[in-house]
Design a protein around this motif. Structure first.
Motif, PDB file in Angstrom:
ATOM      1  N   MET A 267     -85.552  15.531 -33.836  1.00  0.00           N
ATOM      2  CA  MET A 267     -84.991  14.499 -34.676  1.00  0.00           C
ATOM      3  C   MET A 267     -84.026  13.663 -33.853  1.00  0.00           C
ATOM      4  O   MET A 267     -83.225  14.189 -33.089  1.00  0.00           O
ATOM      5  N   ILE A 268     -84.125  12.362 -34.008  1.00  0.00           N
ATOM      6  CA  ILE A 268     -83.223  11.432 -33.334  1.00  0.00           C
ATOM      7  C   ILE A 268     -82.594  10.547 -34.399  1.00  0.00           C
ATOM      8  O   ILE A 268     -83.291  10.005 -35.255  1.00  0.00           O
ATOM      9  N   ILE A 269     -81.274  10.422 -34.368  1.00  0.00           N
ATOM     10  CA  ILE A 269     -80.562   9.535 -35.280  1.00  0.00           C
ATOM     11  C   ILE A 269     -80.172   8.303 -34.481  1.00  0.00           C
ATOM     12  O   ILE A 269     -79.585   8.408 -33.408  1.00  0.00           O
ATOM     13  N   THR A 270     -80.508   7.121 -35.007  1.00  0.00           N
ATOM     14  CA  THR A 270     -80.184   5.874 -34.331  1.00  0.00           C
ATOM     15  C   THR A 270     -79.224   5.060 -35.180  1.00  0.00           C
ATOM     16  O   THR A 270     -79.478   4.831 -36.368  1.00  0.00           O
ATOM     17  N   LEU A 271     -78.115   4.665 -34.574  1.00  0.00           N
ATOM     18  CA  LEU A 271     -77.164   3.754 -35.205  1.00  0.00           C
ATOM     19  C   LEU A 271     -77.286   2.430 -34.469  1.00  0.00           C
ATOM     20  O   LEU A 271     -77.239   2.395 -33.230  1.00  0.00           O
ATOM     21  N   LEU A 272     -77.442   1.355 -35.224  1.00  0.00           N
ATOM     22  CA  LEU A 272     -77.790   0.077 -34.603  1.00  0.00           C
ATOM     23  C   LEU A 272     -77.082  -1.063 -35.317  1.00  0.00           C
ATOM     24  O   LEU A 272     -77.011  -1.084 -36.549  1.00  0.00           O
ATOM     25  N   ASN A 273     -76.555  -1.994 -34.539  1.00  0.00           N
ATOM     26  CA  ASN A 273     -76.095  -3.265 -35.085  1.00  0.00           C
ATOM     27  C   ASN A 273     -76.529  -4.356 -34.111  1.00  0.00           C
ATOM     28  O   ASN A 273     -77.348  -4.100 -33.231  1.00  0.00           O
ATOM     29  N   SER A 274     -76.008  -5.539 -34.231  1.00  0.00           N
ATOM     30  CA  SER A 274     -76.462  -6.640 -33.375  1.00  0.00           C
ATOM     31  C   SER A 274     -75.982  -6.518 -31.933  1.00  0.00           C
ATOM     32  O   SER A 274     -76.491  -7.208 -31.054  1.00  0.00           O
ATOM     33  N   GLU A 275     -75.047  -5.611 -31.663  1.00  0.00           N
ATOM     34  CA  GLU A 275     -74.484  -5.494 -30.318  1.00  0.00           C
ATOM     35  C   GLU A 275     -74.747  -4.171 -29.624  1.00  0.00           C
ATOM     36  O   GLU A 275     -74.848  -4.126 -28.401  1.00  0.00           O
ATOM     37  N   ILE A 276     -74.836  -3.078 -30.384  1.00  0.00           N
ATOM     38  CA  ILE A 276     -74.928  -1.744 -29.773  1.00  0.00           C
ATOM     39  C   ILE A 276     -76.016  -0.920 -30.441  1.00  0.00           C
ATOM     40  O   ILE A 276     -76.194  -0.975 -31.656  1.00  0.00           O
ATOM     41  N   LYS A 277     -76.702  -0.139 -29.619  1.00  0.00           N
ATOM     42  CA  LYS A 277     -77.642   0.857 -30.119  1.00  0.00           C
ATOM     43  C   LYS A 277     -77.155   2.214 -29.608  1.00  0.00           C
ATOM     44  O   LYS A 277     -76.951   2.405 -28.415  1.00  0.00           O
ATOM     45  N   LEU A 278     -76.983   3.163 -30.536  1.00  0.00           N
ATOM     46  CA  LEU A 278     -76.498   4.493 -30.209  1.00  0.00           C
ATOM     47  C   LEU A 278     -77.493   5.506 -30.761  1.00  0.00           C
ATOM     48  O   LEU A 278     -77.852   5.440 -31.928  1.00  0.00           O
ATOM     49  N   THR A 279     -77.967   6.417 -29.921  1.00  0.00           N
ATOM     50  CA  THR A 279     -78.857   7.470 -30.409  1.00  0.00           C
ATOM     51  C   THR A 279     -78.180   8.820 -30.233  1.00  0.00           C
ATOM     52  O   THR A 279     -77.518   9.076 -29.233  1.00  0.00           O
ATOM     53  N   ILE A 280     -78.366   9.661 -31.251  1.00  0.00           N
ATOM     54  CA  ILE A 280     -77.743  10.985 -31.305  1.00  0.00           C
ATOM     55  C   ILE A 280     -78.841  12.020 -31.456  1.00  0.00           C
ATOM     56  O   ILE A 280     -79.798  11.815 -32.200  1.00  0.00           O
ATOM     57  N   ARG A 281     -78.724  13.143 -30.724  1.00  0.00           N
ATOM     58  CA  ARG A 281     -79.715  14.223 -30.742  1.00  0.00           C
ATOM     59  C   ARG A 281     -79.142  15.470 -31.394  1.00  0.00           C
ATOM     60  O   ARG A 281     -78.541  16.314 -30.727  1.00  0.00           O
TER      61      ARG A 281
ATOM     62  N   ASP B 116     -75.974  -1.588 -24.657  1.00  0.00           N
ATOM     63  CA  ASP B 116     -75.435  -2.899 -25.009  1.00  0.00           C
ATOM     64  C   ASP B 116     -76.638  -3.802 -25.250  1.00  0.00           C
ATOM     65  O   ASP B 116     -77.398  -4.101 -24.321  1.00  0.00           O
ATOM     66  N   LEU B 117     -76.850  -4.222 -26.473  1.00  0.00           N
ATOM     67  CA  LEU B 117     -78.028  -5.023 -26.799  1.00  0.00           C
ATOM     68  C   LEU B 117     -77.928  -6.460 -26.312  1.00  0.00           C
ATOM     69  O   LEU B 117     -78.944  -7.135 -26.175  1.00  0.00           O
ATOM     70  N   GLN B 118     -76.720  -6.922 -26.021  1.00  0.00           N
ATOM     71  CA  GLN B 118     -76.551  -8.279 -25.503  1.00  0.00           C
ATOM     72  C   GLN B 118     -76.995  -8.373 -24.039  1.00  0.00           C
ATOM     73  O   GLN B 118     -77.615  -9.341 -23.629  1.00  0.00           O
ATOM     74  N   THR B 119     -76.694  -7.329 -23.256  1.00  0.00           N
ATOM     75  CA  THR B 119     -77.033  -7.340 -21.823  1.00  0.00           C
ATOM     76  C   THR B 119     -78.196  -6.402 -21.494  1.00  0.00           C
ATOM     77  O   THR B 119     -78.679  -6.401 -20.370  1.00  0.00           O
ATOM     78  N   GLU B 120     -78.608  -5.570 -22.468  1.00  0.00           N
ATOM     79  CA  GLU B 120     -79.638  -4.540 -22.303  1.00  0.00           C
ATOM     80  C   GLU B 120     -79.214  -3.427 -21.334  1.00  0.00           C
ATOM     81  O   GLU B 120     -80.040  -2.668 -20.854  1.00  0.00           O
ATOM     82  N   HIS B 121     -77.922  -3.334 -21.061  1.00  0.00           N
ATOM     83  CA  HIS B 121     -77.409  -2.306 -20.151  1.00  0.00           C
ATOM     84  C   HIS B 121     -77.372  -0.947 -20.848  1.00  0.00           C
ATOM     85  O   HIS B 121     -76.853  -0.815 -21.948  1.00  0.00           O
ATOM     86  N   GLN B 122     -77.943   0.075 -20.187  1.00  0.00           N
ATOM     87  CA  GLN B 122     -77.861   1.457 -20.656  1.00  0.00           C
ATOM     88  C   GLN B 122     -76.634   2.087 -20.000  1.00  0.00           C
ATOM     89  O   GLN B 122     -76.555   2.154 -18.780  1.00  0.00           O
ATOM     90  N   TRP B 123     -75.703   2.559 -20.809  1.00  0.00           N
ATOM     91  CA  TRP B 123     -74.468   3.105 -20.274  1.00  0.00           C
ATOM     92  C   TRP B 123     -74.564   4.572 -19.891  1.00  0.00           C
ATOM     93  O   TRP B 123     -73.717   5.073 -19.148  1.00  0.00           O
TER      94      TRP B 123
END
Length: 104
Positions: A1-15, A27-34
């Motif tokens: 199961m993967i939980i995804t929290l998403l808005n216009s700026e950030i995508k966060l996935t939790i396992r 970062d959805l604006q730059t597509e950078h994976q932190w």
């Protein structure tokens, strides 16, 4: 199961299957994976580790936190025992996953 929290700026996935690890922070604006993952990492796969498995030898990236602690030491005058000595890595006694319901 993967939980995804998403808005216009950030995508966060939790396992939840990996102890509630924050798996991806993008970062959805730059597509950078932190958060780093090794080549070949497949987010759809879970894993089961043997009792007393090495954290470093099995780390697949993301943001892991081990509660209460991963190493023995003194904190606020109390002597803390390494969690892996009593519970195994990530609190999985005998290499079995702990299962708890998650409400979203």
């Amino acid at each position: 199961m993967i939980i995804t929290l998403l808005n216009s700026e950030i995508k966060l996935t939790i396992r939840p299957d990996l102890g509630g690890r924050i798996d991806q922070l993008q970062d959805l604006q730059t597509e950078h994976q932190w958060l780093w993952h090794p080549k070949g990492y497949d987010e759809s796969q879970t894993r089961t580790l043997a009792f007393l498995s090495s954290f470093d030898d099995n780390w697949t990236g993301g943001w892991d936190e081990i509660f209460p602690n991963d190493a023995a030491g003194v904190f606020q005058g109390r002597h803390l025992v390494a969690t892996w000595l009593t519970m195994g890595s990530y609190g999985q006694p005998s290499g079995r996953l702990l299962k708890h319901p998650i409400t979203v």
